[in-house]
Write a protein that holds these residues in place. Structure first.
Motif: not given
Length: 790
Positions: A540-565
């Protein structure tokens, strides 16, 4: 908690999972326990301690007169039968007895010292002041009133009828104070130093106080067949409880003795009246015999009529006994008929009928009860009226019984008289004088026998009066059961608070999960879809967080998408015939589950690996890709207005190159085919043959083709083009998607309508994440506020 939460969806209970399901709410458990213990502390701190006192008495079984006075075998009113312990229990704690106790101890007037929270009653030591009411006790005993006294100096005091915001009257000691229940005078207690402060005086009706203690006193046998009774009372003041129990036992014994003496007195008075009347009759019979013999000059003629008398002896004896009973019955009937109102009736004066004796005894017992109740109530009280009805009924029964007995005895006497007359007819040959003397002697004997009988009964009545004993023997005077309070029990209160503190959050969590029919994380979903793979869970992401992964993103969202990939790469492999296996449909059950969010970020995360990625907006009814790509995020840049899929399907003039636009983000470069304008006939448009041409071309030109499709259960659009998908990513949303709707995609897979079906859980709370969430992804981790429930 639902079965999926308990780990029982496909097997036995997973104890570890069960415990972890609750331990994630540990902060609420700790908070609830602390709050419960604080409440328990306040309850113990400000509760009035309750102390116990108890006593033991033995109910004395009243023995028959034969054991103590063997000569008075028929003196039934000495014994009254064997006591029944159950009845004595009710008599001991009767309201009338407790009203006498309240009056004796004066506990209907209570004095309290006022505290900040709890008031303390003063008992067992002299009050700092004395209170005297001018009204009679009968008025005070039925009044209810509360007033407050402030002791400020040695000569005056402040009087108020309300605790706060009330007019205060300063009164000198010894002066009259007007109150709603009459005037009163308050004087300082000599020898006691006045304690400055405020006191509350409570005047309560005696009957109300008696009823309170009647409900609190416990009287019970020590064992099933024992005559020993335990009497116990719990009260904030232990000495007060002891005094009440001792006074109650004394009142019970005193009333029993008074009842016996009252009956004995009444019986003795009745016998004295009858003796006086019979003595006059006996004197008259003696004088008649004397005059007859003197006038006739007769000597002893008994021998002359000896033979005749022997013949009638038996009849005479029976007639004599019947006459005695008739006279007693007639006298008792006259006594009952002559009484006005309610008074005691002479009991067992020699009448042989046991029914009348038992009824008379019951009547006398009710008279005693009525007399005691009248001391505190009026003639119109419901209890008095009910007793009056019972007494009237018993009196009518006594009168009716005495009438029947008198009639029967009268008939018996007449019959015996006739028999005697027949026997005496044989004496007609004897001199007339002898017959007259015989009649006189017979009458005199009858009166003399009755006279002697009543003299004996009078002596027995006096013995009963002198030998009246209490009904009970005190085994143990009232004593303190324990120096420690019986309530509140500190350990039990704290234990109950601890249990309640744990139970409340447990119940809340249990009920919350019991009613829960939603998917919450990957573990839940895996249990529901069985062998169908669940590729990833997206946090779950908050309203303040970016909805699209960024360059060199190490957030929980980015890591979970890498697992999906990584998981997708494992299953997306070229077919054996060399055909690509790279068309990925992203769909969901209903709108709002995050399929467009997943499709956009999945395209970006694939493009990060320098792969050629195409993102197609195939949800032509309700396109959402623009929310995540152009115009929303400041890091997304587009070159011109985009024509999309609907224009390509609608017009043969629009070529594939015309609708593919390059999108540049901070993270990667991707190609996108927007959905285009919303058409009036989307289903028919998706059935156009150009859709097949589109997928044939893009699957060869791109490494990954990600298609954002319409929700499955809302419209048929996705099913119309599902044949072109190599893989279908079915997006579920944690706390939003219901478990039942998952049967729909599983059924479609079984029917062969969804190729390569796999699931994703989106919007998962950090507390519900799987192992990745438990150990953390290492970057961009958000610290949750302590008050957050989950």
């Amino acid at each position: 908690m639902s079965n999926k939460k308990f780990g029982m969806a496909n097997g036995p209970i997973d104890l570890k999972e069960l415990i972890l399901g609750y331990t994630k709410y540990w902060k609420w458990f700790v908070l609830s326990v602390i709050l419960a213990l604080c409440i328990a502390y306040l309850q113990i701190r400000y509760s009035v301690p309750q102390y116990s006192a108890q006593a033991k008495i033995q109910i004395i079984e009243e023995k028959s007169s034969s054991s103590e006075l063997s000569v008075f075998r028929d003196l039934d009113f000495i014994s009254g039968g064997q006591n029944k312990v159950e009845d004595e229990v009710e008599i001991i704690k009767s309201k009338s007895n407790l009203m006498q106790v309240v009056k004796e101890l004066g506990i209907n007037i209570r004095v309290y010292t006022l505290g900040n929270i709890v008031d303390s009653e003063i008992y067992g030591k002299p009050f700092p002041f004395n209170i005297s009411f001018y009204e009679p006790d009968s008025v005070i005993h039925n009044s209810r009133f509360t007033f407050f006294v402030d002791l400020s100096n040695d000569t005056t005091f402040d009087y108020a009828e309300k605790e706060e915001d009330a007019p205060v009257e300063t009164v000198a000691y010894g002066k009259n104070v007007s109150t709603p229940i009459g005037d009163m005078v308050m004087t300082p207690n000599t020898g006691i130093s006045l304690s400055k402060g405020r006191y509350k005086v409570v005047v309560s009706p005696v009957a109300a106080m008696a009823q309170i203690y009647q409900s609190r006193i416990r009287v019970s046998p020590v064992s099933e067949f024992s005559n020993i009774l335990d009497i116990s009372l719990v009260d904030p003041i232990q000495q007060k409880a002891i005094d009440i129990i001792n006074s109650l036992v004394n009142v019970y014994n005193k009333n029993a003795i008074e009842d016996k003496k009252a009956i004995a007195d009444r019986t003795s008075n009745f016998i004295d009246d009858r003796i006086n009347d019979i003595y006059s009759n006996l004197a008259s019979a003696d004088q008649t015999e004397e005059e007859f013999r003197a006038n006739r000059g007769l000597a002893d003629v008994a021998s002359q009529a000896n033979m005749s008398l022997n013949v009638s002896a038996a009849s005479e004896k029976e007639l004599q006994n019947a006459s005695v009973q008739l006279m007693i019955a007639s006298a008792m009937k006259d006594e009952v008929d002559s009484k006005q109102g309610y008074d005691l009736i002479a009991y067992n004066v020699g009448l042989s009928d046991p029914t009348i004796a038992n009824t008379t005894q019951k009547y006398n017992e009710l008279i005693q009860e009525r007399k005691r109740l009248l001391e505190d109530t009026g003639e119109k009280h419901p209890t008095i009226l009910r007793l009056n009805e019972q007494l009237d009924g018993l009196k009518q029964g006594i009168q009716s019984g005495l009438g029947n007995v008198t009639n029967n005895l009268d008939l018996t006497v007449n019959n015996l008289g006739k028999q005697l007359s027949q026997a005496q007819s044989r004496l007609y040959q004897a001199p007339k004088n002898q017959r007259v003397l015989t009649d006189i002697a017979r009458k005199k004997n009858t009166i003399e026998n009755l006279y002697l009988y009543l003299l004996q009964k009078r002596e027995e009545s006096q013995i009963t009066f002198a030998s009246a004993t209490p009904k009970s023997k005190v085994v143990d005077l009232a004593y303190a059961s324990s120096p420690f309070p019986v309530s509140p029990k500190t350990k039990i209160v704290y234990l109950a608070a601890l249990i309640l503190g744990l139970l409340i959050p447990f119940s809340v969590v249990y009920i919350k999960d019991l009613l829960d029919n939603k998917v919450h994380n990957k573990l839940d979903l895996e249990k529901l879809v069985n062998e169908v793979p669940v590729l990833a869970e997206i946090p779950k992401i908050t309203k303040k967080q970016d909805k699209l992964v960024q360059k060199d993103d190490r957030s929980v969202l980015a890591e979970s998408l890498r697992i999906l990939r990584a998981n997708l790469d494992y299953i997306i492999r070229p077919k054996k015939n060399g055909e690509k296996n790279n068309i990925i449909f992203v769909t969901s059950t209903t709108p709002g589950e995050g399929k467009s969010f997943i499709a956009s970020n999945l395209a970006v995360i694939f493009a990060n690996t320098h792969k050629k990625v195409l993102l197609i907006g195939a949800d032509i009814r309700n396109p959402k890709l623009n929310s995540f790509l152009p115009g929303i995020d400041r890091n997304v840049r587009t070159t011109d207005n985009v024509r999309g899929l609907t224009e390509f399907l609608y017009s043969d003039e629009v070529q594939l190159k015309d609708i593919i636009k390059k999108i540049e983000t901070d993270a990667a470069h991707i190609d996108i085919i927007a959905s285009g304008k919303i058409p009036p006939n989307p289903a028919e448009l998706l059935m156009n043959s150009r859709i097949s041409e589109l997928f044939e071309k893009v699957t060869q030109e791109y490494d990954y083709v990600i298609v954002d499709t319409a929700p499955l259960m809302v419209v048929t659009d996705t099913l119309l083009i599902s044949q072109y998908a190599n893989h279908v990513l079915y997006v579920t949303r944690a706390g939003y998607t219901e478990s039942k709707v998952l049967e729909f995609p599983l059924k479609l897979k079984k029917q062969g309508k969804l190729n390569g079906l796999s699931f994703i859980v989106n919007d998962v709370k950090s507390s519900d994440l799987g192992y990745g969430g438990k150990y953390g992804y290492g970057y961009g981790k958000t610290v949750k506020k302590w008050w957050k429930f989950s």
